[in-house]
Design a protein around this motif. Structure first.
Motif, PDB file in Angstrom:
ATOM      1  N   ALA A   2       0.834  -1.211   0.000  1.00 16.11           N
ATOM      2  CA  ALA A   2       0.000   0.000   0.000  1.00 16.11           C
ATOM      3  C   ALA A   2       0.865   1.256   0.000  1.00 16.11           C
ATOM      4  O   ALA A   2       0.578   2.216  -0.723  1.00 16.11           O
ATOM      5  CB  ALA A   2      -0.933   0.000   1.204  1.00 16.11           C
ATOM      6  N   LEU A   3       1.930   1.238   0.790  1.00 12.60           N
ATOM      7  CA  LEU A   3       2.833   2.397   0.802  1.00 12.60           C
ATOM      8  C   LEU A   3       3.517   2.567  -0.550  1.00 12.60           C
ATOM      9  O   LEU A   3       3.694   3.692  -1.024  1.00 12.60           O
ATOM     10  CB  LEU A   3       3.867   2.242   1.923  1.00 12.60           C
ATOM     11  N   TRP A   4       3.908   1.461  -1.163  1.00  4.18           N
ATOM     12  CA  TRP A   4       4.524   1.520  -2.494  1.00  4.18           C
ATOM     13  C   TRP A   4       3.558   2.170  -3.488  1.00  4.18           C
ATOM     14  O   TRP A   4       3.944   3.060  -4.244  1.00  4.18           O
ATOM     15  CB  TRP A   4       4.918   0.113  -2.952  1.00  4.18           C
ATOM     16  N   ALA A   5       2.313   1.719  -3.481  1.00  4.20           N
ATOM     17  CA  ALA A   5       1.319   2.274  -4.398  1.00  4.20           C
ATOM     18  C   ALA A   5       1.136   3.768  -4.146  1.00  4.20           C
ATOM     19  O   ALA A   5       1.056   4.559  -5.098  1.00  4.20           O
ATOM     20  CB  ALA A   5      -0.009   1.544  -4.250  1.00  4.20           C
ATOM     21  N   PHE A   6       1.083   4.161  -2.893  1.00  3.98           N
ATOM     22  CA  PHE A   6       0.857   5.568  -2.551  1.00  3.98           C
ATOM     23  C   PHE A   6       2.011   6.465  -3.011  1.00  3.98           C
ATOM     24  O   PHE A   6       1.795   7.518  -3.599  1.00  3.98           O
ATOM     25  CB  PHE A   6       0.645   5.710  -1.041  1.00  3.98           C
ATOM     26  N   PHE A   7       3.231   6.036  -2.746  1.00  2.84           N
ATOM     27  CA  PHE A   7       4.386   6.884  -3.026  1.00  2.84           C
ATOM     28  C   PHE A   7       4.948   6.749  -4.436  1.00  2.84           C
ATOM     29  O   PHE A   7       5.610   7.658  -4.924  1.00  2.84           O
ATOM     30  CB  PHE A   7       5.508   6.602  -2.019  1.00  2.84           C
ATOM     31  N   MET A   8       4.699   5.637  -5.116  1.00  6.62           N
ATOM     32  CA  MET A   8       5.433   5.353  -6.348  1.00  6.62           C
ATOM     33  C   MET A   8       4.599   5.380  -7.629  1.00  6.62           C
ATOM     34  O   MET A   8       5.123   5.092  -8.694  1.00  6.62           O
ATOM     35  CB  MET A   8       6.129   3.985  -6.239  1.00  6.62           C
ATOM     36  N   THR A   9       3.318   5.704  -7.535  1.00  8.90           N
ATOM     37  CA  THR A   9       2.509   5.663  -8.758  1.00  8.90           C
ATOM     38  C   THR A   9       2.141   7.050  -9.272  1.00  8.90           C
ATOM     39  O   THR A   9       1.259   7.171 -10.105  1.00  8.90           O
ATOM     40  CB  THR A   9       1.238   4.817  -8.560  1.00  8.90           C
ATOM     41  N   GLY A  10       2.830   8.065  -8.825  1.00 15.85           N
ATOM     42  CA  GLY A  10       2.640   9.393  -9.383  1.00 15.85           C
ATOM     43  C   GLY A  10       3.475   9.542 -10.643  1.00 15.85           C
ATOM     44  O   GLY A  10       4.143   8.617 -11.094  1.00 15.85           O
ATOM     45  N   GLY A  11       3.455  10.711 -11.219  1.00 19.82           N
ATOM     46  CA  GLY A  11       4.230  10.927 -12.431  1.00 19.82           C
ATOM     47  C   GLY A  11       3.470  10.455 -13.650  1.00 19.82           C
ATOM     48  O   GLY A  11       2.266  10.237 -13.616  1.00 19.82           O
ATOM     49  N   GLY A  12       4.179  10.258 -14.711  1.00 21.65           N
ATOM     50  CA  GLY A  12       3.559   9.849 -15.964  1.00 21.65           C
ATOM     51  C   GLY A  12       3.209   8.377 -15.996  1.00 21.65           C
ATOM     52  O   GLY A  12       3.604   7.607 -15.113  1.00 21.65           O
ATOM     53  N   PRO A  13       2.484   7.975 -17.022  1.00 26.94           N
ATOM     54  CA  PRO A  13       2.025   6.586 -17.101  1.00 26.94           C
ATOM     55  C   PRO A  13       3.160   5.571 -17.225  1.00 26.94           C
ATOM     56  O   PRO A  13       3.024   4.446 -16.750  1.00 26.94           O
ATOM     57  CB  PRO A  13       1.112   6.559 -18.326  1.00 26.94           C
ATOM     58  N   ILE A  14       4.267   5.937 -17.829  1.00 26.03           N
ATOM     59  CA  ILE A  14       5.370   4.984 -17.983  1.00 26.03           C
ATOM     60  C   ILE A  14       6.028   4.719 -16.631  1.00 26.03           C
ATOM     61  O   ILE A  14       6.211   3.565 -16.225  1.00 26.03           O
ATOM     62  CB  ILE A  14       6.414   5.489 -19.003  1.00 26.03           C
ATOM     63  N   SER A  15       6.378   5.773 -15.907  1.00 25.22           N
ATOM     64  CA  SER A  15       7.027   5.568 -14.600  1.00 25.22           C
ATOM     65  C   SER A  15       6.061   4.944 -13.604  1.00 25.22           C
ATOM     66  O   SER A  15       6.438   4.051 -12.834  1.00 25.22           O
ATOM     67  CB  SER A  15       7.594   6.881 -14.054  1.00 25.22           C
ATOM     68  N   ALA A  16       4.803   5.366 -13.624  1.00 24.78           N
ATOM     69  CA  ALA A  16       3.816   4.772 -12.711  1.00 24.78           C
ATOM     70  C   ALA A  16       3.592   3.303 -13.049  1.00 24.78           C
ATOM     71  O   ALA A  16       3.518   2.458 -12.153  1.00 24.78           O
ATOM     72  CB  ALA A  16       2.505   5.550 -12.775  1.00 24.78           C
ATOM     73  N   GLY A  17       3.501   2.985 -14.329  1.00 24.04           N
ATOM     74  CA  GLY A  17       3.325   1.599 -14.745  1.00 24.04           C
ATOM     75  C   GLY A  17       4.520   0.735 -14.379  1.00 24.04           C
ATOM     76  O   GLY A  17       4.369  -0.400 -13.908  1.00 24.04           O
ATOM     77  N   THR A  18       5.705   1.277 -14.587  1.00 25.71           N
ATOM     78  CA  THR A  18       6.926   0.550 -14.211  1.00 25.71           C
ATOM     79  C   THR A  18       6.950   0.300 -12.714  1.00 25.71           C
ATOM     80  O   THR A  18       7.254  -0.817 -12.270  1.00 25.71           O
ATOM     81  CB  THR A  18       8.175   1.350 -14.639  1.00 25.71           C
ATOM     82  N   ASN A  19       6.614   1.314 -11.938  1.00 23.13           N
ATOM     83  CA  ASN A  19       6.606   1.157 -10.481  1.00 23.13           C
ATOM     84  C   ASN A  19       5.523   0.187 -10.019  1.00 23.13           C
ATOM     85  O   ASN A  19       5.716  -0.538  -9.040  1.00 23.13           O
ATOM     86  CB  ASN A  19       6.487   2.510  -9.795  1.00 23.13           C
ATOM     87  N   LEU A  20       4.404   0.166 -10.702  1.00 24.52           N
ATOM     88  CA  LEU A  20       3.384  -0.834 -10.365  1.00 24.52           C
ATOM     89  C   LEU A  20       3.897  -2.239 -10.665  1.00 24.52           C
ATOM     90  O   LEU A  20       3.662  -3.167  -9.886  1.00 24.52           O
ATOM     91  CB  LEU A  20       2.090  -0.582 -11.132  1.00 24.52           C
TER      92      LEU A  20
END
Length: 150
Positions: free
Chosen positions: A87-105
């Motif tokens: 949950a913390l990963w999703a909260f902190f790491m899915t901002g930004g553009g779709p490529i970086s958010a998708g990669t982080n997901l």
């Protein structure tokens, strides 16, 4: 899927629909246009995958928290701490553009699979857990990869 309760399997597979739909609408402009027209732009392409992926990582934190309730002492502390990481990963790491958010997901779901394996190894998850989680995670990663790499 031997040993996986049918309800868990069917609900798990149904939970893949937003990921699959997002990938399909990314790959097919006619589906994208139909989805945008009928559902709205938030429910097509990477947008549905990113929002829903964040929700599912948070949901899976709750599942791991439930597994952590089967422990006590220092193992409970470790288990509860690990359970909140998705949950913390999703909260902190899915901002930004779709490529970086998708990669982080994608990283988040791969990390979740490691946590699933750890909780399963500790005997906190059902015996069938990893059979289901490997299948679901593989499909999620494949669908997310469409938006990240294509």
């Amino acid at each position: 899927m031997n040993g996986v309760p049918k309800s868990a399997l069917y609900l798990g597979l149904a939970g893949l629909i937003p990921f699959i739909w997002g990938a399909l609408t990314y790959l097919n402009s006619d589906l994208h246009d139909l989805g945008t027209r009928e559902l709205g732009s938030r429910f097509v392409g990477p947008y549905i995958q990113l929002f829903y992926g964040s929700v599912i990582l948070s949901f899976m934190s709750g599942v791991l928290w439930g597994f952590a309730t089967k422990t006590s002492g220092s193992k409970a502390t470790v288990s509860y701490t690990l359970s909140v990481l998705p949950a913390l990963w999703a909260f902190f790491m899915t901002g930004g553009g779709p490529i970086s958010a998708g990669t982080n997901l994608m990283i988040g779901f791969a990390g979740l699979l490691v946590l699933d394996a750890l909780f399963w190894y500790w005997g906190l998850a059902p015996r069938w857990w990893m059979r289901l989680r490997i299948l679901l995670t593989a499909i999620v990663l494949l669908c997310l990869a469409v938006g990240v790499y294509l």
